[in-house]
Design a protein around this motif. Structure first.
Motif, PDB file in Angstrom:
ATOM      1  N   ASP A   2      37.242  43.030  38.495  1.00 35.60           N
ATOM      2  CA  ASP A   2      36.385  42.990  39.681  1.00 35.60           C
ATOM      3  C   ASP A   2      36.795  41.868  40.631  1.00 35.60           C
ATOM      4  O   ASP A   2      36.737  42.035  41.843  1.00 35.60           O
ATOM      5  CB  ASP A   2      34.922  42.828  39.289  1.00 35.60           C
ATOM      6  CG  ASP A   2      34.327  44.111  38.749  1.00 35.60           C
ATOM      7  OD1 ASP A   2      34.858  45.191  39.077  1.00 35.60           O
ATOM      8  OD2 ASP A   2      33.345  44.042  38.000  1.00 35.60           O
ATOM      9  N   ARG A   5      39.728  43.181  42.551  1.00 39.92           N
ATOM     10  CA  ARG A   5      39.279  44.175  43.542  1.00 39.92           C
ATOM     11  C   ARG A   5      38.598  43.492  44.725  1.00 39.92           C
ATOM     12  O   ARG A   5      38.819  43.864  45.879  1.00 39.92           O
ATOM     13  CB  ARG A   5      38.318  45.170  42.891  1.00 39.92           C
ATOM     14  CG  ARG A   5      38.990  46.129  41.936  1.00 39.92           C
ATOM     15  CD  ARG A   5      38.023  47.062  41.253  1.00 39.92           C
ATOM     16  NE  ARG A   5      37.309  47.875  42.229  1.00 39.92           N
ATOM     17  CZ  ARG A   5      36.072  48.327  42.049  1.00 39.92           C
ATOM     18  NH1 ARG A   5      35.417  48.059  40.950  1.00 39.92           N
ATOM     19  NH2 ARG A   5      35.499  49.060  42.965  1.00 39.92           N
ATOM     20  N   TRP A   6      37.771  42.472  44.446  1.00 44.41           N
ATOM     21  CA  TRP A   6      37.069  41.745  45.503  1.00 44.41           C
ATOM     22  C   TRP A   6      38.074  41.038  46.418  1.00 44.41           C
ATOM     23  O   TRP A   6      37.970  41.104  47.636  1.00 44.41           O
ATOM     24  CB  TRP A   6      36.118  40.725  44.882  1.00 44.41           C
ATOM     25  CG  TRP A   6      35.161  40.113  45.853  1.00 44.41           C
ATOM     26  CD1 TRP A   6      35.447  39.116  46.756  1.00 44.41           C
ATOM     27  CD2 TRP A   6      33.789  40.434  46.032  1.00 44.41           C
ATOM     28  NE1 TRP A   6      34.335  38.804  47.473  1.00 44.41           N
ATOM     29  CE2 TRP A   6      33.298  39.589  47.052  1.00 44.41           C
ATOM     30  CE3 TRP A   6      32.928  41.336  45.426  1.00 44.41           C
ATOM     31  CZ2 TRP A   6      31.969  39.633  47.465  1.00 44.41           C
ATOM     32  CZ3 TRP A   6      31.618  41.367  45.850  1.00 44.41           C
ATOM     33  CH2 TRP A   6      31.154  40.526  46.850  1.00 44.41           C
ATOM     34  N   VAL A  28      33.479  48.706  48.834  1.00 46.10           N
ATOM     35  CA  VAL A  28      34.020  48.268  47.537  1.00 46.10           C
ATOM     36  C   VAL A  28      33.201  47.090  47.020  1.00 46.10           C
ATOM     37  O   VAL A  28      32.803  47.055  45.848  1.00 46.10           O
ATOM     38  CB  VAL A  28      35.512  47.891  47.661  1.00 46.10           C
ATOM     39  CG1 VAL A  28      35.988  47.134  46.433  1.00 46.10           C
ATOM     40  CG2 VAL A  28      36.358  49.125  47.881  1.00 46.10           C
ATOM     41  N   LYS A  29      32.918  46.139  47.890  1.00 44.98           N
ATOM     42  CA  LYS A  29      32.144  44.963  47.481  1.00 44.98           C
ATOM     43  C   LYS A  29      30.725  45.342  47.074  1.00 44.98           C
ATOM     44  O   LYS A  29      30.203  44.823  46.086  1.00 44.98           O
ATOM     45  CB  LYS A  29      32.112  43.940  48.610  1.00 44.98           C
ATOM     46  CG  LYS A  29      33.452  43.303  48.873  1.00 44.98           C
ATOM     47  CD  LYS A  29      33.352  42.352  50.051  1.00 44.98           C
ATOM     48  CE  LYS A  29      34.673  41.753  50.414  1.00 44.98           C
ATOM     49  NZ  LYS A  29      34.554  40.845  51.565  1.00 44.98           N
ATOM     50  N   ASN A  31      29.737  48.178  45.819  1.00 42.46           N
ATOM     51  CA  ASN A  31      29.819  48.835  44.511  1.00 42.46           C
ATOM     52  C   ASN A  31      29.994  47.820  43.392  1.00 42.46           C
ATOM     53  O   ASN A  31      29.416  47.981  42.313  1.00 42.46           O
ATOM     54  CB  ASN A  31      30.960  49.851  44.494  1.00 42.46           C
ATOM     55  CG  ASN A  31      30.610  51.106  45.252  1.00 42.46           C
ATOM     56  OD1 ASN A  31      29.460  51.494  45.308  1.00 42.46           O
ATOM     57  ND2 ASN A  31      31.608  51.733  45.850  1.00 42.46           N
ATOM     58  N   ILE A  32      30.784  46.786  43.622  1.00 46.45           N
ATOM     59  CA  ILE A  32      30.961  45.740  42.608  1.00 46.45           C
ATOM     60  C   ILE A  32      29.635  45.026  42.367  1.00 46.45           C
ATOM     61  O   ILE A  32      29.240  44.792  41.214  1.00 46.45           O
ATOM     62  CB  ILE A  32      32.064  44.751  43.033  1.00 46.45           C
ATOM     63  CG1 ILE A  32      33.428  45.438  43.019  1.00 46.45           C
ATOM     64  CG2 ILE A  32      32.077  43.531  42.123  1.00 46.45           C
ATOM     65  CD1 ILE A  32      34.550  44.613  43.636  1.00 46.45           C
ATOM     66  N   ARG A  35      27.197  47.226  40.404  1.00 51.32           N
ATOM     67  CA  ARG A  35      27.542  47.316  38.987  1.00 51.32           C
ATOM     68  C   ARG A  35      27.163  46.043  38.244  1.00 51.32           C
ATOM     69  O   ARG A  35      26.623  46.087  37.136  1.00 51.32           O
ATOM     70  CB  ARG A  35      29.038  47.588  38.823  1.00 51.32           C
ATOM     71  CG  ARG A  35      29.422  48.024  37.427  1.00 51.32           C
ATOM     72  CD  ARG A  35      30.808  48.601  37.418  1.00 51.32           C
ATOM     73  NE  ARG A  35      31.825  47.607  37.606  1.00 51.32           N
ATOM     74  CZ  ARG A  35      32.320  46.853  36.619  1.00 51.32           C
ATOM     75  NH1 ARG A  35      31.870  46.982  35.403  1.00 51.32           N
ATOM     76  NH2 ARG A  35      33.260  45.981  36.858  1.00 51.32           N
ATOM     77  N   TRP A  36      27.402  44.893  38.853  1.00 53.73           N
ATOM     78  CA  TRP A  36      27.059  43.634  38.209  1.00 53.73           C
ATOM     79  C   TRP A  36      25.547  43.425  38.142  1.00 53.73           C
ATOM     80  O   TRP A  36      25.065  42.739  37.241  1.00 53.73           O
ATOM     81  CB  TRP A  36      27.747  42.465  38.907  1.00 53.73           C
ATOM     82  CG  TRP A  36      29.125  42.274  38.362  1.00 53.73           C
ATOM     83  CD1 TRP A  36      30.291  42.725  38.895  1.00 53.73           C
ATOM     84  CD2 TRP A  36      29.468  41.642  37.134  1.00 53.73           C
ATOM     85  NE1 TRP A  36      31.342  42.399  38.081  1.00 53.73           N
ATOM     86  CE2 TRP A  36      30.866  41.725  36.990  1.00 53.73           C
ATOM     87  CE3 TRP A  36      28.730  41.005  36.131  1.00 53.73           C
ATOM     88  CZ2 TRP A  36      31.535  41.200  35.897  1.00 53.73           C
ATOM     89  CZ3 TRP A  36      29.403  40.477  35.045  1.00 53.73           C
ATOM     90  CH2 TRP A  36      30.776  40.585  34.935  1.00 53.73           C
ATOM     91  N   MET A  47      26.622  37.331  43.312  1.00 55.63           N
ATOM     92  CA  MET A  47      27.626  38.060  44.084  1.00 55.63           C
ATOM     93  C   MET A  47      27.014  38.642  45.358  1.00 55.63           C
ATOM     94  O   MET A  47      27.678  38.670  46.401  1.00 55.63           O
ATOM     95  CB  MET A  47      28.249  39.159  43.224  1.00 55.63           C
ATOM     96  CG  MET A  47      29.076  38.607  42.084  1.00 55.63           C
ATOM     97  SD  MET A  47      29.767  39.879  41.038  1.00 55.63           S
ATOM     98  CE  MET A  47      31.116  40.426  42.068  1.00 55.63           C
TER      99      MET A  47
END
Length: 64
Positions: A2, A5-6, A28-29, A31-32, A35-36, A47
Motif C-alpha cells: 500500500d 501504491r500510495w 487509488v488513495k 481505496n487504500i 481498506r485500512w 491515512m
C-alpha cells in the motif's frame, strides 16, 4: 504494498488538478484508506487525515 501504491499515486498526480491522472490517483488513495479502515480503524483514520491534508490547497493559493 500500500505504501508503494500510495507513493506511485502521488507521483502520477503532480499538481495537475482535475486531470484524469489526478482523479485516478485520488481514487487509488481513497481505496487504500477504505481498506485500512476495515483492517485497522486507527491506521485508517491516520491515512484519511493524511489524504485530507494533501487535498488542502492553501499553500498553492498563497504562492500565487
Amino acid at each position: 504494498i500500500d505504501a508503494i501504491r500510495w507513493a506511485e499515486a502521488e507521483a502520477i498526480a503532480v499538481l495537475d488538478f482535475f486531470t484524469i491522472d489526478y482523479i485516478l490517483s485520488y481514487l487509488v488513495k481513497v481505496n487504500i484508506v477504505a481498506r485500512w479502515m476495515l483492517l485497522s480503524p486507527e491506521k485508517g483514520r491516520e491515512m484519511l487525515n493524511r489524504l485530507m491534508k494533501e487535498l488542502d490547497a492553501k499553500e498553492l493559493v498563497n504562492k500565487q
